[in-house]
Design a protein around this motif. Sequence first.
Motif: not given
Lengths: 253, 278
Positions: A66, A70, A92, A96
């Motif tokens: 996931e 993303g 990222h 996240a």
Amino acid sequence: MLLEFQRDVAAFLLHQAPPPAAVGRAPGAAIRFGIYRNNVAGNIAGALSGAYPSLHRALGDAGWRELAAGFAAASPPAEADLHRYGEGFAQHVARALPAPPWLCDLARLDWASSCALHAPDAPALTCQTPVGAMLLEAAPRGGATAPVVLRPHPSLRLLALGHRVRALREALLGEDDADALAASRDVASAGERLAVLRGSGGITVLALAPAAFRLATRLAGGLAVTQALAGEEHRAALKLFLEHGFFSTAEVA
Amino acid sequence: MSGQGPIPAVAGLGLRFAHLGEVIATTAAIPFVEVHGENHLSGPAGVALEVIRQDRAVSLHCVGLSLGSAQGIDDSHLQRLTELARRVEPALVSEHLAWNAVDHAHLADLLPLPLNRESLDVVCRNVERVQEAFGRAILVENPATYVQLPQSDIPEGAFMAELCRRTGCGMLCDIANIVVAAHNHGWDPRAHLASFPAWAIGEYHLAGHERAGDLLIDTHDRDIGAATWALFDAALASIGPRPALAERDRAIPSLAEMLAEMALVQTHLDRAEERRAA
């Protein structure tokens, strides 16, 4: 027509858009087309795992796909060589997964190692080469007589990290959970300055003292040796750089 | 045209990263190795391939040229592959009848192409561009597919024949992909095999596949199935022996197991030669 179809497929694969209209009308096509989405997601997650092996190990399989999906939605691979895919994944991950804070540094070290591994090849300027020996000889006198600029080896990456992740990364890649746990206890105690590069034996990650790191950064940034070097401490650092092949050529500025 | 000459009709090894060191060290007879070009563009794998090439023929099997892209070939990627080809002088260069790039996004899979006049023109243009860059004819592989696109109005065999005729490229006949696609679309695999341009076929691929519900998935992660072996034998009888190899991309077995699989492919080639000679 073909271009429009390919754009629709890309939106389906990367952004969870509905299947392309033409595909969606065929019996069972949405499910069948989902195989391609599954393949793309798996291949991208695998490519990121290759570039970020210790981060993947630290996070585990749960959620990795996931996380990768993303990232791919925002930054899909720009080229077919997936070994060069993954720049920006550390940021990222930081957005996240805000905790633990050292994850981002672990990712940065993974990425530096991957870039070093796949960097172009070049000869290394070492203590044994005539130019390297000359530079080392001239260092105590404040550098070479001519304004010499060193070109960094294409694999060299210099990292100033806020957390001590080098030992943790080694432990994670060793796949020894006890070692990794012990290393993780030390990870937030201080930052570290690292040089990552590829040599004949593979990837080397060296911890540098602050003065040596500053010197390496200045030299790699194009500052002439005569301006960068000052004193015996710098000579020792230059010797270290030459021993490990930080630079590939010396040129008169 | 440059590069090493064609490979004879023998079995080769699908070489993967895990086996690079062993293949450099081994004295086992390996007539040729085939690699994914994209895996050897840089780093230790690039260096290792150059070392291997000193003793063995190499086939470059590419997965990222995106021959079906409406926006054309990525010149930067093509240049990196042709530089690799200059270093290793491959005996064969191949790609897939598929696409994976649009608007500077690379989609990391071999995606299905509507088989129609527009796509044929696009693929012909792209194959010509690739062949011009490599300075040689390439082989184009029939893909495993899971959907039949409604925009398609040219059968795959006719599409491939016209592609080969217009561009001078050859065909890499993936037997496992025929088995998978035929099952998924309700085709007769032998009739589908017969629809391809036999005169253009320059290599065979074999691989294992997985059953998922009603579908077969081309996984390259297990032994070659009975249906694929049977269709391979049929191809050898009707089309004739060509260079051939078993592909493994996941769950990579030991080199010894892969060499045993290579030997099995060779056994089928040898039997076909014996039957042809009889």
